[in-house]
Design a protein around this motif. Structure first.
Motif, mmCIF file in Angstrom:
data_model
loop_
_atom_site.group_PDB
_atom_site.id
_atom_site.type_symbol
_atom_site.label_atom_id
_atom_site.label_comp_id
_atom_site.label_asym_id
_atom_site.label_seq_id
_atom_site.Cartn_x
_atom_site.Cartn_y
_atom_site.Cartn_z
ATOM 1 N N LYS A 220 0.920 -1.285 -0.266
ATOM 2 C CA LYS A 220 -0.615 0.004 -0.041
ATOM 3 C C LYS A 220 1.611 1.391 0.086
ATOM 4 C CE LYS A 220 -4.169 -0.151 2.070
ATOM 5 N NZ LYS A 220 -5.649 -0.117 3.295
ATOM 6 N N ASN A 221 1.910 1.085 -0.525
ATOM 7 C CA ASN A 221 3.409 2.069 -0.150
ATOM 8 C C ASN A 221 2.847 3.519 -1.257
ATOM 9 O OD1 ASN A 221 4.481 0.746 -2.062
ATOM 10 N ND2 ASN A 221 5.833 1.227 -1.652
ATOM 11 N N TRP A 222 2.311 3.021 -2.076
ATOM 12 C CA TRP A 222 2.307 4.031 -2.608
ATOM 13 C C TRP A 222 0.487 5.038 -2.947
ATOM 14 C CZ3 TRP A 222 -0.585 1.643 -7.315
ATOM 15 C CH2 TRP A 222 -0.298 0.488 -7.834
ATOM 16 N N LEU A 223 0.125 4.328 -1.748
ATOM 17 C CA LEU A 223 -1.590 5.420 -1.479
ATOM 18 C C LEU A 223 -1.203 6.899 -1.220
ATOM 19 C CD1 LEU A 223 -4.556 5.233 -1.325
ATOM 20 C CD2 LEU A 223 -4.197 3.639 0.753
ATOM 21 N N PRO A 224 -0.327 6.803 0.381
ATOM 22 C CA PRO A 224 -0.563 7.930 0.301
ATOM 23 C C PRO A 224 0.224 9.414 0.013
ATOM 24 C CG PRO A 224 1.080 6.451 2.282
ATOM 25 C CD PRO A 224 0.352 5.746 0.998
ATOM 26 N N PHE A 225 1.216 8.507 -1.296
ATOM 27 C CA PHE A 225 1.728 9.297 -1.949
ATOM 28 C C PHE A 225 0.937 9.761 -3.133
ATOM 29 C CE2 PHE A 225 5.346 7.219 -0.723
ATOM 30 C CZ PHE A 225 6.337 8.751 -0.219
ATOM 31 N N LEU A 226 -0.309 9.115 -3.570
ATOM 32 C CA LEU A 226 -1.290 10.148 -4.036
ATOM 33 C C LEU A 226 -2.487 10.530 -3.562
ATOM 34 C CD1 LEU A 226 -2.523 6.243 -5.876
ATOM 35 C CD2 LEU A 226 -1.186 7.974 -7.095
ATOM 36 N N LYS A 227 -2.611 10.457 -1.913
ATOM 37 C CA LYS A 227 -3.622 11.298 -1.217
ATOM 38 C C LYS A 227 -3.080 12.710 -1.422
ATOM 39 C CE LYS A 227 -5.992 8.537 1.429
ATOM 40 N NZ LYS A 227 -6.369 7.720 3.128
ATOM 41 N N ALA A 228 -1.448 12.849 -1.061
ATOM 42 C CA ALA A 228 -0.588 14.061 -0.716
ATOM 43 C C ALA A 228 -0.871 14.549 -2.189
ATOM 44 C CB ALA A 228 1.076 13.286 -0.926
ATOM 45 N N GLY A 229 -0.494 13.997 -3.826
ATOM 46 C CA GLY A 229 -0.849 14.878 -4.899
ATOM 47 C C GLY A 229 -1.848 15.363 -5.254
ATOM 48 N N LEU A 230 -3.426 14.373 -5.080
ATOM 49 C CA LEU A 230 -4.344 15.204 -5.013
ATOM 50 C C LEU A 230 -4.571 15.931 -3.798
ATOM 51 C CD1 LEU A 230 -6.925 14.190 -6.259
ATOM 52 C CD2 LEU A 230 -7.521 12.974 -4.015
ATOM 53 N N ALA A 231 -3.571 16.342 -2.614
ATOM 54 C CA ALA A 231 -4.392 17.564 -2.289
ATOM 55 C C ALA A 231 -3.346 18.807 -2.651
ATOM 56 C CB ALA A 231 -2.994 17.388 -0.569
ATOM 57 N N LEU A 232 -2.033 18.885 -3.741
ATOM 58 C CA LEU A 232 -1.589 19.839 -4.257
ATOM 59 C C LEU A 232 -2.251 20.273 -5.146
ATOM 60 C CD1 LEU A 232 1.032 20.996 -4.399
ATOM 61 C CD2 LEU A 232 2.124 19.620 -6.581
ATOM 62 N N GLY B 295 -5.682 19.920 -5.120
ATOM 63 C CA GLY B 295 -6.296 21.129 -5.005
ATOM 64 C C GLY B 295 -5.484 22.510 -3.926
ATOM 65 N N GLY B 296 -4.438 22.633 -4.444
ATOM 66 C CA GLY B 296 -3.824 23.920 -4.098
ATOM 67 C C GLY B 296 -3.737 23.716 -2.928
ATOM 68 N N ASP B 297 -3.113 23.065 -2.345
ATOM 69 C CA ASP B 297 -3.379 22.646 -0.703
ATOM 70 C C ASP B 297 -1.513 22.580 -0.232
ATOM 71 O OD1 ASP B 297 -2.890 22.423 1.858
ATOM 72 O OD2 ASP B 297 -4.738 21.525 2.147
ATOM 73 N N GLN B 298 -0.733 23.528 -0.764
ATOM 74 C CA GLN B 298 0.899 23.036 -0.640
ATOM 75 C C GLN B 298 0.737 22.910 0.387
ATOM 76 O OE1 GLN B 298 2.704 23.980 -3.482
ATOM 77 N NE2 GLN B 298 4.471 22.464 -1.795
ATOM 78 N N ALA B 299 0.728 22.968 1.885
ATOM 79 C CA ALA B 299 0.839 23.018 3.543
ATOM 80 C C ALA B 299 0.248 20.959 2.975
ATOM 81 C CB ALA B 299 0.432 23.539 3.884
ATOM 82 N N ASN B 300 -0.394 21.156 2.900
ATOM 83 C CA ASN B 300 -1.275 19.832 3.435
ATOM 84 C C ASN B 300 -0.042 18.040 2.478
ATOM 85 O OD1 ASN B 300 -2.387 17.367 4.643
ATOM 86 N ND2 ASN B 300 -3.984 17.989 3.417
ATOM 87 N N PHE B 301 0.793 19.090 0.849
ATOM 88 C CA PHE B 301 0.968 18.153 0.372
ATOM 89 C C PHE B 301 2.217 17.800 1.246
ATOM 90 C CE2 PHE B 301 4.438 18.493 -2.487
ATOM 91 C CZ PHE B 301 4.246 17.306 -3.090
ATOM 92 N N GLU B 302 3.105 18.669 1.245
ATOM 93 C CA GLU B 302 4.041 18.624 2.073
ATOM 94 C C GLU B 302 4.170 17.834 3.114
ATOM 95 O OE1 GLU B 302 5.894 22.820 2.802
ATOM 96 O OE2 GLU B 302 6.175 22.570 0.684
ATOM 97 N N LYS B 303 3.058 17.978 4.288
ATOM 98 C CA LYS B 303 2.968 17.193 5.911
ATOM 99 C C LYS B 303 2.472 15.481 5.031
ATOM 100 C CE LYS B 303 -0.963 16.711 9.361
ATOM 101 N NZ LYS B 303 -1.623 16.031 8.080
ATOM 102 N N LEU B 304 1.668 15.859 4.121
ATOM 103 C CA LEU B 304 1.544 14.945 3.966
ATOM 104 C C LEU B 304 2.764 13.481 3.026
ATOM 105 C CD1 LEU B 304 -2.111 14.812 2.098
ATOM 106 C CD2 LEU B 304 -1.497 13.256 4.448
ATOM 107 N N THR B 305 3.539 14.006 2.217
ATOM 108 C CA THR B 305 4.517 13.538 1.893
ATOM 109 C C THR B 305 6.010 13.441 2.617
ATOM 110 O OG1 THR B 305 4.446 15.105 -0.235
ATOM 111 C CG2 THR B 305 6.482 13.941 -0.309
ATOM 112 N N VAL B 306 6.028 14.455 3.977
ATOM 113 C CA VAL B 306 6.562 13.833 5.046
ATOM 114 C C VAL B 306 6.477 12.295 5.828
ATOM 115 C CG1 VAL B 306 7.993 14.633 6.960
ATOM 116 C CG2 VAL B 306 7.377 15.775 4.590
#
Lengths: 100, 886
Positions: free
Chosen positions: B481-493, B495-506
């Motif tokens: 399932k290791n690619w799923l969190p990255f997909l969620k982060a991608g979706l956040a970006l 949507g323009g939510d840079q902060a959430n993207f960075e948080k989710l990626t980390v």
């Protein structure tokens, strides 16, 4: 006897172009005559022939598969001897020629 | 091959007539002259008597038939047909044929006669008598009935029968005895052959001709059965001349009246008979089958389908051979278009048969794989992609239960973003009980793809997020399932939510414990899938792509990580954008680096990466189809890796069969592991690939068996052989029953060649024509060598084994070796090959003194020894033959 595409019709006492209904009818009639508990060997042949003939693809495959057995001419002759020969039509008709 | 017939023609008419006469005398002696002459005396024919009724005569006499009304003519024909059916044993049909004849009809006596005849043939003479007693004694049916009963029981039908019919009664009695026919048939059966390979000799053929002419009219059915058994015997030997002649005189069985089907099967045993096989196959489908009114339509369609498949396979093999060597020995008669057309015809004949669909798809893929070598490849590739898609769609339409192909089609639709079509197919599968874990995971795949598609429009992002959550719930347990969190982060970006993207990626990097490079790759891939615009993507791209460009500089640990991720994409059939762009470069680097990887026990990530490396062709195929030893060694311990290698092998249209046994241990490992494996995906895979490989292996074994028993063919001339035309070559009187007269042997021995000046001149002319043909072949010898390249000899060896070029061609190649710079080692290999064949060879090499040349010379000695052995063997055979004649 081993059932092959060449003798399956003979086992079920059918002619070559028998319809699926005729096939089913012949199969059921023969199974009644040779039930598995009383005549297992014959039943096995009947069933194998029925399965082969009810699947055209299997039948076609069997017909196109080269036979590994070498034909036994003496067996053909022996088998023919058991059957009462029928007279060829012209010979039969000639038996009615008027006395000279 | 010079046939006996051709040689006989050279001897002149008088000689021929004399030979024919002697031959007939000899054959009559063999066939039991008493039986033959008895048979001739029994040949009687129905004659129109002075007081014969026209209706009765109309049953057998055309002239008399024309004298009665049209209505009655029809009834007369029915009577004749009914009698024929009776002869064939089809009693019910025979009676049914006459059911419309009214009691008042002049043919009603015939109806009664046929009924009685059935009882008579069944041995129930009393019932026969009951039927026949009502017949008019002065008419033909009554007279026949009376004769038969008198002959069989000694009791006349009525007092009206006179002793004047005595001769007919005798005839009837003799006709009812099969003894004379049987004696003649036994004479044919009892002929013994000294050569165990001969199953039906020329002498037997001649006896059968006599048997046919003597007894055909008396007992057609038995004669026909004997003839068919003889045909069966003739096809068990290694030449087809006897078969070809037999099939012209013996009527075939009712489902193969002209023997074309039998011939098409028989030709499979010959290596050089593809054309003849195809010709016979086509004749059976196009000419014979339409005329077989007694055969059911489904069986006709099934036969046509199987035959088209067989012809397509033969053409395909021919094409494979040409493609493998890059040229053909003569103008090519086959191409992919023709193969595909045959396969489409097979599908048309029997749409619900899986095999032709599979073969068509495989063949189209094969053409697609080969296509990149030519100009205009892109155009052809586009056409072929369309054809492959159409073929798969046709297969799914005809066979909706075939999961495998549906899955492939769904992947294509998903790849092309045709979600509606994919959805419809998934729905159609939902009613089935699915065992394949990939099929069960289809709803997950669709949701994931749907989420990615929704991310295109900002207005749909909320829906995309919801759909991604749904996909998470459906995530297969057997898949990382290791690619799923990255997909969620991608979706956040997206949507323009840079902060959430960075948080989710980390968080994703930390929770998945990914290496920095894998983290970069998963982030980049997720952003691509979530449709991040190009400019925003650039910074992520630069952290990934340059590294792939220099993939050889990546650490092996990184390559293991990305290999594991790529393996997940491979096995789920997920066409990830990141994967498509980078996999090949990473794969080649991975395989290179593995050479220095010594660890034997692998962790799960490494097993995944190895599996990925094994499944794809990241190493040059060359002559060894197996992956490098690093893979094979570990695969023998790790079933998942073994299954991946097998998976690759099973999917290869160009699978090198000469190394097939190398894979057998892997098949056993995978099969055994299927029993104990807990992971649902692998458990299913182990079974699938081991069974798939086993099927290929079985086919290979059968083909090998067939190859071993193959003989050779002769020219298929269409000349008709009539009974009287057949003649023997040898004119000596030979009453010995021991036979050793196969055509093959006779024609190959030198003593059979006529030395008269005419024949010598003929042979010289033929030789010149052959040489001219050799020179003017479309692909000359020099061209062949230009094409062969550095691996020339190995390829040549294959060509010689598979194509069987003429001996002169081989000799000419041998002479050309020194002129074309072929290395001595290659030369030795070639010479060894020639030695094995026992062929003659250019011996100039024996005068050279260097070690390689000496080795060549030694091989030449071996050739000479082999040739001597062969000559001695021939001499011995000739001596034995002469002794036997004496």
């Amino acid at each position: 006897m081993s059932v092959t595409a060449n003798n399956a019709h003979q086992v079920l006492e059918l002619k070559l172009g028998a319809t699926p209904e005729e096939l089913r009818k012949a199969y059921l009639a023969l199974v009644r005559q040779h039930p598995p508990d009383r005549d297992p060997e014959k039943f096995r042949d009947i069933h194998a022939a029925y399965q082969l003939l009810s699947d055209p693809l299997a039948q076609a495959t069997a017909l196109l598969t080269p036979s590994r057995d070498k034909p036994d001419l003496m067996a053909v002759i022996a088998e023919a001897e058991k059957v009462r020969p029928r007279l060829a039509t012209l010979n039969l008709l000639a038996l009615g020629n008027e006395a000279k | 091959m010079v046939t006996r017939k051709t040689k006989l023609k050279n001897r002149g008419k008088a000689n021929r007539a004399e030979l024919a006469k002697r031959q007939n005398q000899r054959m009559e002696k063999r066939l039991d002259p008493a039986a033959a002459s008895a048979a001739r005396s029994l040949e009687i024919h129905p004659l129109v008597g002075p007081s014969e009724r026209t209706e009765d005569a109309a049953v057998f006499n055309q002239e008399q038939r024309s004298k009665i009304s049209e209505e009655l003519q029809l009834e007369a024909v029915k009577v004749t047909e009914s009698l024929e059916l009776t002869y064939l044993g089809q009693f019910e049909d025979a009676i049914a044929k006459l059911k419309d004849i009214a009691r008042s009809s002049p043919f009603s006596d015939w109806r009664l006669f046929v009924r009685g005849l059935h009882s008579f043939y069944s041995g129930d003479f009393e019932t026969a008598r009951q039927n026949w007693i009502k017949l008019e004694a002065t008419r033909r049916p009554g007279r026949i009935a009376s004769t038969l009963l008198l002959a069989e029981t000694g009791q006349p039908l009525s007092d009206a029968i006179t002793s004047a019919q005595k001769d007919l009664v005798e005839h009837a009695q003799t006709l009812r005895l099969r003894k004379n026919v049987v004696t003649a048939a036994e004479a044919i059966a009892k002929v013994r052959h000294r050569d165990p390979e001969v199953t039906f000799s020329v002498s037997q053929f001649a006896m059968l001709l006599n048997f046919f002419s003597s007894f055909r009219k008396l007992d057609p059915e038995f004669v026909s059965r004997v003839g068919q058994a003889c045909v069966g015997l003739s096809i068990k030997q290694g030449d087809m001349e006897v078969f070809d002649r037999l099939k012209k005189i013996v009527p075939g069985p009712s489902d193969d009246p002209t023997w074309n089907r039998t011939k098409s099967i028989y030709m499979l045993d010959f290596e050089d008979a593809e054309d003849l096989m195809m010709k016979a196959s086509r004749a059976y489908i196009e000419q014979d089958l339409p005329k077989l009114s007694g055969m059911s339509e489904p069986l006709k369609n099934a036969l046509s389908c199987q035959i088209y498949l067989r012809v397509a396979a033969a053409e395909g093999e021919q094409l494979d051979g040409e493609n493998r060597f890059g040229f053909s020995f003569g103008p090519s008669k086959v191409d992919y278009k023709s193969v595909h057309s045959l396969l489409r015809q097979a599908i048309k004949c029997y749409p619900t048969y899986r095999l032709p669909h599979e073969k068509l798809i495989a063949s189209l893929k094969k053409e697609y794989d080969r296509n990149d070598r030519y100009d205009g490849a892109k155009l052809v590739a586009t056409r072929l992609e369309k054809e492959i898609l159409a073929a798969k769609e046709a297969m799914v339409r005809a066979l909706p239960d075939e999961i495998e192909i549906s899955l492939e089609l769904i992947d294509i639709y998903l790849d092309k973003d045709e979600l509606e079509k994919a959805n419809a197919l998934v729905k159609s599968l939902s009613g089935q009980r699915l065992e394949d874990p990939l099929a069960k995971a289809l709803p997950w795949k669709l949701k994931l793809k749907e989420a990615m598609r929704l991310s295109r429009r900002k207005a749909d992002l909320a829906m995309a997020s919801k759909t991604l959550d749904e996909a998470e719930l459906l995530w297969p347990v057997w898949l990382n399932k290791n690619w799923l969190p990255f997909l969620k982060a991608g979706l956040a970006l997206r949507g323009g939510d840079q902060a959430n993207f960075e948080k989710l990626t980390v968080e994703a990097r930390e929770s998945q414990k990914t290496s920095p490079f894998l983290g970069d790759l998963l982030t980049f891939a997720a952003l691509q899938e979530m449709n991040i615009p190009g400019p925003d993507l650039k910074v992520f791209r630069t952290s990934v792509e340059p590294k792939f460009e220099k993939a050889n500089e990546l650490e092996l640990s990184d390559l293991f990580s990305i290999g594991s991720f790529f393996w997940d994409l491979t096995r789920t059939g997920f066409q990830h954008k990141g994967y498509r762009m980078q996999a090949s470069k990473a794969g080649k680097a991975f395989v290179n680096k593995l050479k220095s990887f010594t660890k034997e026990d692998l962790n799960p990530v490494q097993i995944d990466a190895f599996s990925w490396g094994a499944f794809h062709k990241f190493w040059p195929l060359g002559n060894n189809p197996l992956p490098s030893p690093e893979f094979v060694r570990r695969a023998l311990k790790e079933p998942r890796l073994a299954a991946a290698i097998l998976g690759w092998a099973v999917g290869q249209p160009w699978f090198p069969r000469n190394r097939i046994t190398d894979y057998v241990p892997l098949m056993i490992i995978a099969k055994e592991a299927a029993r104990t494996e807990k992971d649902a995906f692998y458990r299913y895979q182990f079974d699938k690939v081991s069974d798939g490989f086993n099927t290929i292996f079985q086919e290979f074994n059968e083909e090998e068996e067939r190859r071993k028993s193959r003989g050779s063919t002769i020219d298929d001339d269409d000349e008709e052989y009539e009974y009287d035309e057949f003649e023997f070559e040898d004119d000596d009187e030979d009453d010995d029953e021991d036979e050793d007269d196969s055509l093959e042997e006779g024609d190959n021995s030198d003593e059979e060649l006529c030395d008269c000046p005419d024949c010598q001149a003929d042979r010289a002319r033929a030789s010149k024509v052959f040489e001219k043909e050799l020179r003017t072949q479309p692909m000359g010898i020099a061209d062949v060598f230009a094409k062969l390249g550095p691996d020339g000899t190995a390829k040549l060896a294959q060509i010689i084994q598979q194509e069987k070029p003429p001996e002169e061609f081989l000799k000419a190649i041998g002479k050309l070796f020194p002129n074309y710079g072929i290395s001595p080692n290659e030369m030795i290999e070639f010479v060894r090959l020639m030695t094995n064949r026992g062929d003659a060879f250019n011996e100039d090499f024996s005068s050279r003194t260097d070690p390689d040349a000496r080795a060549v010379a030694q091989s030449v000695d071996e050739i000479k020894a082999a040739r001597k052995r062969r000559e001695k063997e021939l001499e011995r055979k000739n001596r034995e033959a002469s002794r036997s004649r004496r």
